[in-house]
Design a protein around this motif. Sequence first.
Motif, PDB file in Angstrom:
ATOM      1  N   SER A  39      73.097  24.610  59.222  1.00  0.00           N
ATOM      2  CA  SER A  39      71.712  24.525  59.688  1.00  0.00           C
ATOM      3  C   SER A  39      70.773  24.817  58.529  1.00  0.00           C
ATOM      4  O   SER A  39      71.121  25.573  57.616  1.00  0.00           O
ATOM      5  N   GLU A  40      69.589  24.215  58.578  1.00  0.00           N
ATOM      6  CA  GLU A  40      68.572  24.519  57.573  1.00  0.00           C
ATOM      7  C   GLU A  40      67.696  25.682  58.005  1.00  0.00           C
ATOM      8  O   GLU A  40      66.791  26.084  57.271  1.00  0.00           O
ATOM      9  N   ILE A  41      67.968  26.237  59.180  1.00  0.00           N
ATOM     10  CA  ILE A  41      67.218  27.409  59.636  1.00  0.00           C
ATOM     11  C   ILE A  41      67.573  28.604  58.746  1.00  0.00           C
ATOM     12  O   ILE A  41      68.747  28.895  58.523  1.00  0.00           O
ATOM     13  N   TRP A  42      66.551  29.269  58.243  1.00  0.00           N
ATOM     14  CA  TRP A  42      66.759  30.453  57.408  1.00  0.00           C
ATOM     15  C   TRP A  42      65.515  31.316  57.553  1.00  0.00           C
ATOM     16  O   TRP A  42      64.417  30.903  57.188  1.00  0.00           O
ATOM     17  N   GLU A  43      65.665  32.490  58.088  1.00  0.00           N
ATOM     18  CA  GLU A  43      64.507  33.351  58.295  1.00  0.00           C
ATOM     19  C   GLU A  43      63.869  33.746  56.975  1.00  0.00           C
ATOM     20  O   GLU A  43      64.545  33.864  55.943  1.00  0.00           O
ATOM     21  N   THR A  44      62.554  33.948  57.040  1.00  0.00           N
ATOM     22  CA  THR A  44      61.805  34.294  55.830  1.00  0.00           C
ATOM     23  C   THR A  44      61.064  35.615  56.031  1.00  0.00           C
ATOM     24  O   THR A  44      60.900  36.098  57.150  1.00  0.00           O
ATOM     25  N   THR A  45      60.634  36.184  54.932  1.00  0.00           N
ATOM     26  CA  THR A  45      59.689  37.285  54.941  1.00  0.00           C
ATOM     27  C   THR A  45      58.704  37.016  53.811  1.00  0.00           C
ATOM     28  O   THR A  45      58.967  36.176  52.945  1.00  0.00           O
ATOM     29  N   SER A  46      57.582  37.678  53.832  1.00  0.00           N
ATOM     30  CA  SER A  46      56.507  37.332  52.892  1.00  0.00           C
ATOM     31  C   SER A  46      56.343  38.374  51.799  1.00  0.00           C
ATOM     32  O   SER A  46      56.798  39.520  51.915  1.00  0.00           O
ATOM     33  N   LEU A  47      55.687  37.952  50.732  1.00  0.00           N
ATOM     34  CA  LEU A  47      55.355  38.869  49.649  1.00  0.00           C
ATOM     35  C   LEU A  47      54.521  40.034  50.167  1.00  0.00           C
ATOM     36  O   LEU A  47      54.733  41.189  49.775  1.00  0.00           O
ATOM     37  N   SER A  48      53.579  39.737  51.049  1.00  0.00           N
ATOM     38  CA  SER A  48      52.699  40.792  51.566  1.00  0.00           C
ATOM     39  C   SER A  48      53.466  41.785  52.429  1.00  0.00           C
ATOM     40  O   SER A  48      53.213  42.996  52.377  1.00  0.00           O
ATOM     41  N   ASN A  49      54.429  41.310  53.213  1.00  0.00           N
ATOM     42  CA  ASN A  49      55.244  42.217  54.021  1.00  0.00           C
ATOM     43  C   ASN A  49      56.019  43.201  53.163  1.00  0.00           C
ATOM     44  O   ASN A  49      56.291  44.332  53.574  1.00  0.00           O
ATOM     45  N   LEU A  50      56.386  42.756  51.983  1.00  0.00           N
ATOM     46  CA  LEU A  50      57.167  43.588  51.069  1.00  0.00           C
ATOM     47  C   LEU A  50      56.287  44.377  50.114  1.00  0.00           C
ATOM     48  O   LEU A  50      56.793  45.126  49.280  1.00  0.00           O
ATOM     49  N   ASN A  51      54.955  44.187  50.227  1.00  0.00           N
ATOM     50  CA  ASN A  51      54.014  44.836  49.322  1.00  0.00           C
ATOM     51  C   ASN A  51      54.284  44.496  47.863  1.00  0.00           C
ATOM     52  O   ASN A  51      54.112  45.328  46.976  1.00  0.00           O
ATOM     53  N   TRP A  52      54.724  43.270  47.622  1.00  0.00           N
ATOM     54  CA  TRP A  52      54.877  42.794  46.248  1.00  0.00           C
ATOM     55  C   TRP A  52      53.517  42.338  45.720  1.00  0.00           C
ATOM     56  O   TRP A  52      52.582  42.089  46.483  1.00  0.00           O
ATOM     57  N   ASN A  53      53.436  42.209  44.429  1.00  0.00           N
ATOM     58  CA  ASN A  53      52.170  41.878  43.772  1.00  0.00           C
ATOM     59  C   ASN A  53      51.936  40.369  43.816  1.00  0.00           C
ATOM     60  O   ASN A  53      52.418  39.627  42.966  1.00  0.00           O
ATOM     61  N   GLU A  54      51.169  39.931  44.801  1.00  0.00           N
ATOM     62  CA  GLU A  54      50.958  38.495  45.002  1.00  0.00           C
ATOM     63  C   GLU A  54      50.224  37.830  43.836  1.00  0.00           C
ATOM     64  O   GLU A  54      50.369  36.619  43.618  1.00  0.00           O
ATOM     65  N   ASN A  55      49.471  38.603  43.072  1.00  0.00           N
ATOM     66  CA  ASN A  55      48.759  38.039  41.926  1.00  0.00           C
ATOM     67  C   ASN A  55      49.703  37.561  40.821  1.00  0.00           C
ATOM     68  O   ASN A  55      49.315  36.768  39.963  1.00  0.00           O
ATOM     69  N   GLU A  56      50.951  38.061  40.873  1.00  0.00           N
ATOM     70  CA  GLU A  56      51.924  37.690  39.835  1.00  0.00           C
ATOM     71  C   GLU A  56      52.812  36.520  40.265  1.00  0.00           C
ATOM     72  O   GLU A  56      53.696  36.111  39.513  1.00  0.00           O
ATOM     73  N   TYR A  57      52.559  35.985  41.460  1.00  0.00           N
ATOM     74  CA  TYR A  57      53.417  34.911  41.973  1.00  0.00           C
ATOM     75  C   TYR A  57      53.209  33.589  41.221  1.00  0.00           C
ATOM     76  O   TYR A  57      54.167  32.981  40.749  1.00  0.00           O
ATOM     77  N   LYS A  58      51.973  33.170  41.089  1.00  0.00           N
ATOM     78  CA  LYS A  58      51.699  31.911  40.393  1.00  0.00           C
ATOM     79  C   LYS A  58      52.132  31.967  38.923  1.00  0.00           C
ATOM     80  O   LYS A  58      52.741  31.001  38.429  1.00  0.00           O
ATOM     81  N   PRO A  59      51.864  33.067  38.191  1.00  0.00           N
ATOM     82  CA  PRO A  59      52.372  33.135  36.812  1.00  0.00           C
ATOM     83  C   PRO A  59      53.891  32.987  36.734  1.00  0.00           C
ATOM     84  O   PRO A  59      54.405  32.368  35.798  1.00  0.00           O
ATOM     85  N   LEU A  60      54.609  33.537  37.719  1.00  0.00           N
ATOM     86  CA  LEU A  60      56.067  33.385  37.752  1.00  0.00           C
ATOM     87  C   LEU A  60      56.442  31.916  37.939  1.00  0.00           C
ATOM     88  O   LEU A  60      57.303  31.391  37.219  1.00  0.00           O
ATOM     89  N   LEU A  61      55.797  31.228  38.873  1.00  0.00           N
ATOM     90  CA  LEU A  61      56.108  29.824  39.129  1.00  0.00           C
ATOM     91  C   LEU A  61      55.775  28.955  37.914  1.00  0.00           C
ATOM     92  O   LEU A  61      56.538  28.051  37.562  1.00  0.00           O
TER      93      LEU A  61
END
Length: 358
Positions: A42-64
Amino acid sequence: MKISLYYFVFLLMITISCSRKHTEEIVVAPINEEIYFPPLNSEIWETTSLSNLNWNENEYKPLLDFLKEKNSKSFIILYNGKIVVEEYFNNHNLNSFWYWASAGKTLTTAVSGIAQNENLLNINNKVSDYLGKSWTSLTIEKEDLITCKNLLSMNSGLDDSLGDDISKENLKYKADAEKRWAYHNVYVKMQDVITNATNTTFTNYFNTKLKDKIGMNGFWRNSNNFNVYWSNSRSMARFGLLIAGNGKWENTQIISEDFITEATNTSQSLNQSYGYLWWLNGKSSYHLPQSQATFNGKLIPNAPNDLFAALGKDDQKIYIVPSKKLVIIRMGEAADSSNFALSTFDVDLWEKLNLLIN
């Protein structure tokens, strides 16, 4: 004096209380939260978000941006089994296949553990017990020193300077088994051991006992003496998740936890940072492919000490970090120059990851 002392103690208690409160605020899940496993086929796969984990969302685009610039095809981060990050680059997508290169060596380790669990082989036994005498060009005395564990630990003593050909004529003596560590294609002989021990083909045993059990796709392709695995990125993530779960998938123990522990710890005294085809961080020294030099320090200095990894040519990566409940996958072309396993990309990538995660 007593008042000052009491005041100091009071301030200390307030500080501790605030510290605990802050810690409670950033915890995203109970310690005993069960690891999540996606359903099979199945392609079903549960997700969680950066905000739920209190990760630094400002660093996401630089990583990508960094990953795309460094020739990545895909990048996945799992937290406790759930997808936090899943990105594809450079004409790659969810269904695209890519090669694991030497990161796939750990698949052979896993299948070896399964066969041992089923009492079909014992990695402490001589390789010749399964392949017969004279599978190398060594004398019988020297050949009989080589165990299956030596193949998994890269300390067979066979001459690695003769190239990747693993025919009998090309497997020649360099040192006694366990006296020399060298990154050598002879580990592939472990797949022949599994074939003979299980009385079926390696591919069939792999598919039945591992691939189908955890919902992987993909296939083995033989190229220039290498049996290389190809799959989509989620299949690599599924395998990483199995290992992160100590060999258990939901309620089924596919590989024994004892074997996983053994495989992901130092397997011999020559290269502290090598298990059974797994690379280990946090050790005091390491060796690199095609080198007999000992380098002091950690394999990846800015990565967590408990990280262990499957590393493949041109920066195919599976990072597993038990303390942070992370499985991280990178597939693609070489980030910079071509390499066999470890590269400067590991340090550069962890610089970006630390900014995101911490």
